[in-house]
Design an enzyme around this catalytic site. Structure first.
Site, PDB file in Angstrom:
ATOM      1  N   PRO A   1     -34.531  19.085  -1.006  1.00 47.72           N
ATOM      2  CA  PRO A   1     -35.596  18.418  -1.780  1.00 47.72           C
ATOM      3  C   PRO A   1     -35.548  18.841  -3.246  1.00 47.72           C
ATOM      4  CG  PRO A   1     -36.473  19.413   0.222  1.00 47.72           C
ATOM      5  CD  PRO A   1     -35.069  19.908   0.072  1.00 47.72           C
ATOM      6  N   GLU A   2     -35.546  17.857  -4.139  1.00 42.89           N
ATOM      7  CA  GLU A   2     -35.550  18.112  -5.580  1.00 42.89           C
ATOM      8  C   GLU A   2     -36.890  17.635  -6.141  1.00 42.89           C
ATOM      9  OE1 GLU A   2     -31.905  16.674  -7.409  1.00 42.89           O
ATOM     10  OE2 GLU A   2     -30.806  16.923  -5.537  1.00 42.89           O
TER      11      GLU A   2
ATOM     12  N   HIS B   1     -38.358  24.539  15.379  1.00 43.73           N
ATOM     13  CA  HIS B   1     -38.321  25.141  14.038  1.00 43.73           C
ATOM     14  C   HIS B   1     -39.619  24.928  13.254  1.00 43.73           C
ATOM     15  CE1 HIS B   1     -34.052  25.658  14.815  1.00 43.73           C
ATOM     16  NE2 HIS B   1     -33.974  24.364  15.073  1.00 43.73           N
TER      17      HIS B   1
ATOM     18  N   ARG C   1     -33.129  25.440   8.702  1.00 45.77           N
ATOM     19  CA  ARG C   1     -32.193  26.462   8.211  1.00 45.77           C
ATOM     20  C   ARG C   1     -32.874  27.672   7.590  1.00 45.77           C
ATOM     21  NH1 ARG C   1     -27.145  23.726   5.368  1.00 45.77           N
ATOM     22  NH2 ARG C   1     -26.425  25.857   5.585  1.00 45.77           N
TER      23      ARG C   1
ATOM     24  N   ARG D   1     -27.201  25.513 -27.058  1.00 45.20           N
ATOM     25  CA  ARG D   1     -26.973  25.821 -25.639  1.00 45.20           C
ATOM     26  C   ARG D   1     -25.623  25.262 -25.220  1.00 45.20           C
ATOM     27  NH1 ARG D   1     -31.959  27.582 -23.463  1.00 45.20           N
ATOM     28  NH2 ARG D   1     -33.623  27.164 -24.957  1.00 45.20           N
TER      29      ARG D   1
END
Ligand SMILES: [Zn+2]
Length: 274
Positions: free
Chosen positions: A2-3, A93, A112, A155
């Protein structure tokens, strides 16, 4: 994993479904997922408490509690935080269950277990790796084109690797880095320092456009992701490069290339991205 768009979608779902409802009971079923305190203490803090709001910072979800505590959740690779209005059988889970008044349950499931829960007692502190050092929010209205161009000044480093670096900009992971760079027509193999002003502005625009469209679509469901109601997102149907190595570029028709950057699979069009 998930972002930003997926975590934002979960945040919106939970804000609508959970805020204001008293937590009747809380059960930690797998102690490993509670990261910075004793699971029994977390259960005690959550019991009879209620969420007053949900915020997001990068890929972290922050649940504000009436007691003044903040429950911080990171979904990791496969984490799911969702409400079940009519409790049904527990999926495997399931590591944490909060029973809400009215009988609904808020469940945290993570196959996981790279995800985790933290409890903060005050403002964002330094006890959570990554949270304190996080870069600006890409959708912050205060992050104007002008600010962004100035921010990138001086940067450097591989462009894709830097977009994945949460200290540069918050919430972008492997899916959206590839999609944003394709939309910009900029190669992921470039160095950040090589972007001229026009390219920096294009990066700012496409980053905001792609993330906003993905939120509107409820995020991308590749394998595990579901929103705060247990429903999949729809943006995976609009991916133009992610997971499409070898398939035809949607712009020029040539096969998309793949490489590894920072150990992450990267897909791009050598013809359209320079
Ligand atoms: Zn192309």
């Amino acid at each position: 994993m998930p972002e930003l768009p997926e975590v934002e979608t979960v945040r919106r779902c939970l804000a609508a479904a959970v805020c204001g409802r008293r937590i009747v009971s809380c059960e930690v079923r797998h102690p490993d997922v509670v990261r910075n305190l004793e699971p029994a203490l977390l259960e005690e803090v959550l019991r009879n408490n209620r969420f007053t709001g949900f915020r997001r910072r990068g890929k972290y979800l922050l649940g504000d509690l009436e007691s003044g505590h903040v429950l911080v959740v990171h979904l990791g690779m496969t984490g799911r935080l969702f409400v079940v209005e009519t409790p049904c059988e527990l999926a495997p889970h399931t590591h944490l269950i909060m029973e809400l008044e009215g009988g609904a349950e808020l469940r945290f499931q993570d196959v996981r277990r790279f995800g985790g829960l933290y409890l903060l007692t005050g403002p964002l502190d330094h006890s959570i790796p990554g949270l304190a050092a996080m870069g600006p929010e890409p959708l912050d209205p205060g992050l104007t084109e002008e600010h962004w161009c100035r921010y990138l000044e001086g940067r450097r480093g591989n462009l894709k690797a830097r977009l994945l670096d949460q200290r540069l900009v918050a919430g972008i992971g492997n899916i959206y880095a590839d999609e944003i760079l394709f939309a910009c027509g900029i190669s992921p193999q470039r160095d950040l320092a090589s972007l001229n002003r026009v390219e920096r502005i294009r990066l700012h625009r496409q980053m905001r456009r792609i993330l906003t469209e993905a939120i509107d679509d409820g995020g991308s469901s590749i394998r595990d992701y579901v929103d705060g109601r247990g429903q999949p997102g729809g943006f995976q149907n609009r991916h133009r490069v992610y997971g499409r190595k070898g398939q035809a570029c949607t712009v020029c028709g040539r096969p998309l290339s793949g490489c590894r950057i920072s150990g992450r699979s990267t897909v791009f069009c050598e013809h359209c991205q320079r």
